[in-house]
Every structure is written in structure tokens, then in C-alpha cells.
Design a protein around this motif. Structure first.
Motif, mmCIF file in Angstrom:
data_model
loop_
_atom_site.group_PDB
_atom_site.id
_atom_site.type_symbol
_atom_site.label_atom_id
_atom_site.label_comp_id
_atom_site.label_asym_id
_atom_site.label_seq_id
_atom_site.Cartn_x
_atom_site.Cartn_y
_atom_site.Cartn_z
ATOM 1 N N ALA A 33 10.958 54.908 37.775
ATOM 2 C CA ALA A 33 10.672 56.308 37.493
ATOM 3 C C ALA A 33 9.315 56.402 36.807
ATOM 4 C CB ALA A 33 11.749 56.905 36.580
ATOM 5 N N GLY B 220 12.600 62.853 43.442
ATOM 6 C CA GLY B 220 13.695 63.685 43.898
ATOM 7 C C GLY B 220 14.746 63.980 42.857
ATOM 8 N N GLU B 221 14.520 63.520 41.641
ATOM 9 C CA GLU B 221 15.500 63.718 40.574
ATOM 10 C C GLU B 221 14.920 64.605 39.475
ATOM 11 O OE1 GLU B 221 18.248 61.443 42.599
ATOM 12 O OE2 GLU B 221 18.586 62.524 40.705
ATOM 13 N N GLN B 222 15.811 65.141 38.661
ATOM 14 C CA GLN B 222 15.362 65.904 37.500
ATOM 15 C C GLN B 222 14.952 64.961 36.377
ATOM 16 O OE1 GLN B 222 18.532 68.669 36.470
ATOM 17 N NE2 GLN B 222 17.560 70.268 37.692
ATOM 18 N N ARG B 223 14.087 65.462 35.533
ATOM 19 C CA ARG B 223 13.700 64.679 34.369
ATOM 20 C C ARG B 223 14.910 64.514 33.452
ATOM 21 N NH1 ARG B 223 8.674 67.087 31.591
ATOM 22 N NH2 ARG B 223 10.158 68.698 31.006
ATOM 23 N N GLU B 224 15.061 63.314 32.896
ATOM 24 C CA GLU B 224 16.201 63.053 32.024
ATOM 25 C C GLU B 224 15.762 62.331 30.757
ATOM 26 O OE1 GLU B 224 19.084 60.466 33.825
ATOM 27 O OE2 GLU B 224 17.653 58.855 34.180
ATOM 28 N N GLU C 61 17.232 50.959 39.704
ATOM 29 C CA GLU C 61 17.457 52.388 39.471
ATOM 30 C C GLU C 61 16.746 52.923 38.232
ATOM 31 O OE1 GLU C 61 19.773 50.017 39.971
ATOM 32 O OE2 GLU C 61 21.587 50.402 38.775
ATOM 33 N N GLN D 20 11.546 60.487 35.068
ATOM 34 C CA GLN D 20 11.824 61.272 36.262
ATOM 35 C C GLN D 20 11.613 60.395 37.489
ATOM 36 O OE1 GLN D 20 9.667 64.977 36.651
ATOM 37 N NE2 GLN D 20 11.213 65.789 38.061
ATOM 38 N N ALA D 21 12.696 60.196 38.211
ATOM 39 C CA ALA D 21 12.640 59.439 39.454
ATOM 40 C C ALA D 21 12.346 60.399 40.598
ATOM 41 C CB ALA D 21 13.960 58.726 39.689
#
Length: 121
Positions: free
Chosen positions: A91, A42-46, A88, A39-40
Motif C-alpha cells: 500500500a 482500489g481500497e479505502q484508506r485505513e 497484503e 491505502q491499497a
């Protein structure tokens, strides 16, 4: 009580490599699938990758060819080898495990606290 503890995160330059580990401990019958997510900010966990008890794997499309998931059932540990890291990829990386506490019962999913991976450009 079941715990998952990750290690191996840190700061690395772009193009570098890291190997993450996640060890399970506690009282349980068996560990089924294990996986790594990230999870970065501001991002959703992926999903990054998952591995079954018998070693079958699946990877997120954007990670294929750069990461390898493996596990050591004797050590109750799952690993994530990451190569050719990019900024990128920065995370918090968390592991999870589907753990069966007692025979003939359904498993529960447990999560580690996460380990920070930072890739500098």
C-alpha cells in the motif's frame, strides 16, 4: 507552511521488515497526535496506528503485534516499524499529524504525500 515528509518505503520480501519515518517541518507551536494510515489500490484508506504526544498508542486490529509506532518529539518525527510483512500489506503509507499553529488555538490535521511499500511473495 507545514510539511510532512515520509521516507523508508520500498520493496521487501514477505516476512521482512521496514521502518518508515515521517518528519514535520515548518512554523507551528506544537504537534499533538501523529499517525500512520495506508491505502491499497482500489481500497479505502485505513488506520495503521496512532500515537499521542505523551506516547499513548493505538493500533488497527489487523496490525497489532506486527507494527510499532513511536515518535521523537525533539525531532518532530514519527516512526513505524513493520515486521513480518505480508503481500497484503502492500500500500501507500501516509503519515498525518494534528498540528497547533499558535498557542490556544485548535489544531489542524496535515498529511504527508505517502511512501510506497511493496511486499513480494
Amino acid at each position: 507552511q507545514v510539511q510532512l515528509v515520509e521516507s523508508g518505503g520500498g520493496l521487501v520480501q514477505a516476512g521482512g521488515s521496514l521502518r518508515l519515518s515521517c518528519a514535520a517541518s515548518g512554523n507551528y507551536f506544537r504537534i499533538a497526535d501523529m499517525g500512520w494510515y495506508r491505502q491499497a489500490p482500489g481500497e479505502q484508506r485505513e488506520l495503521v496506528a496512532r500515537i499521542s504526544r505523551d506516547g499513548s498508542t493505538n493500533y488497527a486490529d489487523n496490525m497489532k503485534g506486527r507494527v510499532t509506532i513511536s515518535r521523537d518529539n525533539a525531532k518532530n518525527t514519527v516512526y513505524l516499524q513493520m515486521n513480518s510483512l505480508k503481500p497484503e500489506d502492500t500500500a501507500v503509507y501516509c503519515c498525518n499529524a494534528d498540528i497547533i499553529l499558535r498557542p490556544a488555538t485548535a489544531g489542524n490535521r496535515y498529511w504527508g504525500q505517502g511512501t510506497q511499500v511493496t511486499v513480494s511473495s
